[in-house]
Design a protein around this motif. Structure first.
Motif, PDB file in Angstrom:
ATOM      1  N   ALA A  77       0.833  -1.211   0.000  1.00 19.83           N
ATOM      2  CA  ALA A  77       0.000   0.000   0.000  1.00 19.83           C
ATOM      3  C   ALA A  77       0.865   1.257   0.000  1.00 19.83           C
ATOM      4  N   ARG A  78       1.969   1.230   0.753  1.00 17.38           N
ATOM      5  CA  ARG A  78       2.851   2.403   0.796  1.00 17.38           C
ATOM      6  C   ARG A  78       3.545   2.640  -0.542  1.00 17.38           C
ATOM      7  N   LYS A 129       3.154   5.930  -2.985  1.00 19.56           N
ATOM      8  CA  LYS A 129       4.283   6.692  -3.520  1.00 19.56           C
ATOM      9  C   LYS A 129       4.129   6.884  -5.033  1.00 19.56           C
ATOM     10  N   PHE A 130       3.739   5.820  -5.726  1.00 17.39           N
ATOM     11  CA  PHE A 130       3.539   5.923  -7.174  1.00 17.39           C
ATOM     12  C   PHE A 130       2.358   6.839  -7.492  1.00 17.39           C
ATOM     13  N   ALA A 131       1.302   6.756  -6.693  1.00 19.39           N
ATOM     14  CA  ALA A 131       0.130   7.604  -6.935  1.00 19.39           C
ATOM     15  C   ALA A 131       0.459   9.079  -6.782  1.00 19.39           C
ATOM     16  N   GLY A 161       2.408   0.610  -8.994  1.00 15.54           N
ATOM     17  CA  GLY A 161       3.313   0.470  -7.853  1.00 15.54           C
ATOM     18  C   GLY A 161       3.024  -0.771  -7.039  1.00 15.54           C
ATOM     19  N   ARG A 162       1.753  -1.024  -6.790  1.00 19.16           N
ATOM     20  CA  ARG A 162       1.378  -2.218  -6.028  1.00 19.16           C
ATOM     21  C   ARG A 162       1.808  -3.487  -6.764  1.00 19.16           C
ATOM     22  N   LYS A 163       1.587  -3.520  -8.071  1.00 15.32           N
ATOM     23  CA  LYS A 163       1.956  -4.712  -8.836  1.00 15.32           C
ATOM     24  C   LYS A 163       3.472  -4.901  -8.853  1.00 15.32           C
ATOM     25  N   LEU A 164       4.217  -3.831  -9.000  1.00 16.98           N
ATOM     26  CA  LEU A 164       5.677  -3.943  -8.995  1.00 16.98           C
ATOM     27  C   LEU A 164       6.177  -4.520  -7.677  1.00 16.98           C
ATOM     28  N   PHE A 165       5.607  -4.069  -6.573  1.00 15.63           N
ATOM     29  CA  PHE A 165       6.016  -4.607  -5.273  1.00 15.63           C
ATOM     30  C   PHE A 165       5.682  -6.090  -5.185  1.00 15.63           C
ATOM     31  N   ARG A 166       4.451  -6.472  -5.531  1.00 13.67           N
ATOM     32  CA  ARG A 166       4.053  -7.881  -5.459  1.00 13.67           C
ATOM     33  C   ARG A 166       4.940  -8.737  -6.345  1.00 13.67           C
ATOM     34  N   ASP A 167       5.216  -8.257  -7.546  1.00  8.09           N
ATOM     35  CA  ASP A 167       6.024  -9.037  -8.482  1.00  8.09           C
ATOM     36  C   ASP A 167       7.450  -9.205  -7.969  1.00  8.09           C
ATOM     37  N   ALA A 168       8.030  -8.136  -7.420  1.00  8.92           N
ATOM     38  CA  ALA A 168       9.407  -8.217  -6.926  1.00  8.92           C
ATOM     39  C   ALA A 168       9.519  -9.220  -5.788  1.00  8.92           C
ATOM     40  N   LEU A 169       8.557  -9.185  -4.866  1.00 10.06           N
ATOM     41  CA  LEU A 169       8.586 -10.112  -3.739  1.00 10.06           C
ATOM     42  C   LEU A 169       8.370 -11.545  -4.220  1.00 10.06           C
TER      43      LEU A 169
END
Length: 226
Positions: free
Chosen positions: A100-101, A105-107, A121-129
């Protein structure tokens, strides 16, 4: 020898490359079980002590063998959190909060922000993890001789058993929840166990994890690979 760009030092002094882990970097007998045995679930919020990832995997794989006799499913469950020996147990609410954070930041990016960029941004975080876990899983599974990727039906069953273990652990180990948990947790049927779960000290958790590893993977050497 050139050091990897991003790596951790393991218990036995190995370098584990987090960007390109390989099976020969994985010590399945010492590094992995001992780290998992010292790694608490529920971010340490268990009143009776640190309930480890290793113990969670032991109870789950044992219950699967007792109830189904499905060795591949038990093997998969015994290793489903094994990547946490390298990156820690990132609790689901923590991952959701970080996602969410990052989305916020992306928003807020000047000129290009907004809901679409929040989703990016949310998808990038999920994908990286997910990619970090996947790369470690590939190395660990190759180390024990399991195929990758696992069959989709096995992965789906691991998810069901993980929820059932979580339901049992919550009932046996945690304080009364102040709010309902996720619907899939509330709906999960706890695994059947003899008695209640009690927290093992970390040396016992490591030893029990190793013992079950060699029961499930009898071809593995009992000693640490050089």
């Amino acid at each position: 020898m050139t050091a990897p760009d991003i790596w951790i030092q393991t218990t036995t002094g190995r370098a584990l490359d987090l960007m390109a882990p390989t099976a020969d970097m994985v010590d399945i007998v010492t590094d992995l079980p001992e780290a998992l045995a010292r790694l608490p679930r529920f971010i340490g919020h268990v009143q009776s002590g640190a309930y480890s990832v290793a113990q969670h995997q032991c109870h789950g794989s044992e219950a699967i063998m007792a109830e189904t006799g499905n060795q591949l499913l038990a093997q998969a469950f015994h290793l489903h959190d094994a990547h946490e020996y390298a990156i820690g147990d990132i609790g689901t609410p923590v991952a959701q909060g970080l996602e969410a954070r990052v989305g916020a930041k992306f928003a807020a990016l000047p000129g290009i922000g907004g809901p679409t960029w929040e989703r990016v941004g949310r998808k990038l975080f999920r994908d990286a993890l997910a990619e970090q876990k996947r790369d470690l899983d590939i190395a660990i599974y190759e180390r024990v001789g399991l195929p990758w990727p696992l069959p989709p039906e096995i992965l789906a069953q691991v998810r069901v058993w993980d929820l059932r273990m979580l339901a049992a652990e919550r009932a046996h180990l945690l304080a009364k929840p102040p709010y309902p948990w996720a619907a899939e947790v509330e709906a999960a049927a706890p695994i059947r166990m003899k008695g209640r779960i009690t927290v093992w000290p970390w040396p016992k958790a490591a030893d029990e994890w190793r013992r079950r590893l060699h029961l499930l993977f009898p071809h593995l050497p009992a000693r640490r690979a050089a």
